[in-house]
Design an enzyme around this catalytic site. Structure first.
Site, PDB file in Angstrom:
ATOM      1  N   GLU A  70       3.794 -22.122  18.038  1.00  0.00           N
ATOM      2  CA  GLU A  70       3.868 -21.660  16.644  1.00  0.00           C
ATOM      3  C   GLU A  70       4.871 -20.538  16.465  1.00  0.00           C
ATOM      4  OE1 GLU A  70       3.013 -19.390  12.999  1.00  0.00           O
ATOM      5  OE2 GLU A  70       2.961 -18.685  15.071  1.00  0.00           O
TER       6      GLU A  70
ATOM      7  N   ASP B  30      -4.683 -18.616  10.945  1.00  0.00           N
ATOM      8  CA  ASP B  30      -3.767 -17.684  11.600  1.00  0.00           C
ATOM      9  C   ASP B  30      -4.197 -16.261  11.269  1.00  0.00           C
ATOM     10  OD1 ASP B  30      -1.504 -16.422  12.741  1.00  0.00           O
ATOM     11  OD2 ASP B  30      -0.305 -18.220  12.427  1.00  0.00           O
TER      12      ASP B  30
ATOM     13  N   HIS C 134       2.593  -8.407  14.564  1.00  0.00           N
ATOM     14  CA  HIS C 134       3.705  -8.475  15.509  1.00  0.00           C
ATOM     15  C   HIS C 134       4.003  -7.126  16.155  1.00  0.00           C
ATOM     16  CE1 HIS C 134       5.666 -12.606  14.487  1.00  0.00           C
ATOM     17  NE2 HIS C 134       4.352 -12.677  14.634  1.00  0.00           N
TER      18      HIS C 134
END
Length: 344
Positions: A220, A240, A320
């Site tokens: 992904e 997600d 992230h």
């Protein structure tokens, strides 16, 4: 709906401890298959390495598929420098400053591993006048190995080479008041939710009106995890994360339902049904839009699959980077998945 929070934490802590940047996911897939074997559920592995759990429902022609992804951010060795440090090539999209000073592991093609630290090429303010102002970009970052080395040849003798994977220390911490802090909660929080949802449905003999697939994808973060999905899928829900922050409606304490991301709007009829389940079942939820986001559902549509798509997930702060979520958001996401599975 009551759940065993310790079991969810057990799955999540195990999953977070297994390094799995895109392209280096066999170890975590082995773990998932071991847990599925213990649950005695049917699963199969795709040619590309994804794992699919299929749970038959009364209607076997109209199939609903959930996806999560086990792959994470990471890097590869791009160059062995003459000084013995390593330049790196990022895997996935993250800010270089988010990995500065991070401990890491180099995983060689011969299955050796070496520890190191990611630094800028000018890491000390006592030496470099421009250390603070140096632009954090790949060319200005390097891995300093925890080995007595002085040259490129010294590194090569260890067995390290270009193309070896670099994995980041997740630094996982569970707090007493329900927070989880770690790298790679995107999307390992959803992976743990999937294992627990499968366990819940299987052990409680939950009768499903439609056949449901749980798809664990492994590419992904590089854009093609959802390009191959189970045949017969009519509704495809990527599980997600939501992205709380300035200007966003998402929350770490809720399941977040995405109305639109960089790939465009998600299916309105499906989003309405998911939202209605939350309202009827008193599940905390937030609807949001993410301008810099794509999902496995996005890649499924780009690959040409004729499916209705949705995107949901617990809110993950500082996505992230060094991320954070809360058990409330995880439980809300779990409850939405289970209730959607039982929806007529």
């Amino acid at each position: 709906m009551m759940h065993n929070l310790e079991k969810i934490k057990y799955y999540l802590s195990n999953i977070l401890a297994i390094a799995s940047p895109s392209g280096f996911t066999s170890n975590i897939m082995d773990y998932i298959k071991e847990e599925l074997h213990l649950l005695n559920v049917f699963y199969y592995t795709t040619n590309k390495g994804s794992v699919v759990v299929k749970i038959d429902g009364e209607n076997k022609d109209y199939i609903k598929t959930f996806s999560c992804h086990v792959d994470t951010l990471g890097a590869m060795v791009k160059e062995i420098k003459c000084s013995g440090t390593l330049s790196l090539s990022p895997i996935g999209g993250f800010m270089m400053n988010s990995i500065e000073g991070e401990n890491c592991t180099i995983e060689t093609i011969e299955d050796k591993n070496f520890s190191g630290t990611i630094q800028t090429i000018k890491p000390s303010i006592h030496i470099h006048d421009d250390a603070r102002d140096l632009k954090r970009q790949p060319s200005n970052m390097e891995v300093v190995l925890d080995e007595k080395i002085n040259s490129k040849e010294d590194v090569e003798k260890l067995g390290i080479s270009v193309g070896d994977f670099i994995t980041f220390d997740p630094r996982t911490k569970f707090t007493n008041n329900g927070f989880i802090k770690s790298r790679h909660l995107d999307d390992k929080a959803s992976t743990a939710i999937f294992l627990y949802a499968i366990k819940h449905i299987s052990e409680n003999n939950v009768k499903l009106p439609y056949t449901v697939n749980f798809l664990f994808t492994n590419y992904e973060e590089v854009g093609h995890g959802g390009s191959s999905i189970p045949e017969g899928t009519k509704e495809f829900i990527a599980v997600d994360m939501g992205a709380p922050g300035t200007g966003q409606n998402s929350s770490e304490y809720s399941v977040c339902i995405c109305a639109k991301d960089s790939s465009g709007p998600y299916d309105l009829e499906l989003r309405k049904r998911l939202t209605n389940i939350c309202k009827v079942k008193n599940i905390s939820y937030k609807t949001d839009i993410y301008p810099h986001y794509g999902s496995d559902a996005s890649s499924a549509l780009r690959a040409g699959w004729d499916v209705k798509t949705a995107l949901i997930g617990t809110g993950v702060y500082a996505s992230h980077g060094y991320e954070r979520t809360h058990m409330d958001g995880i439980i809300s996401t779990l409850n939405l998945i289970v209730n959607y599975c039982m929806e007529n």
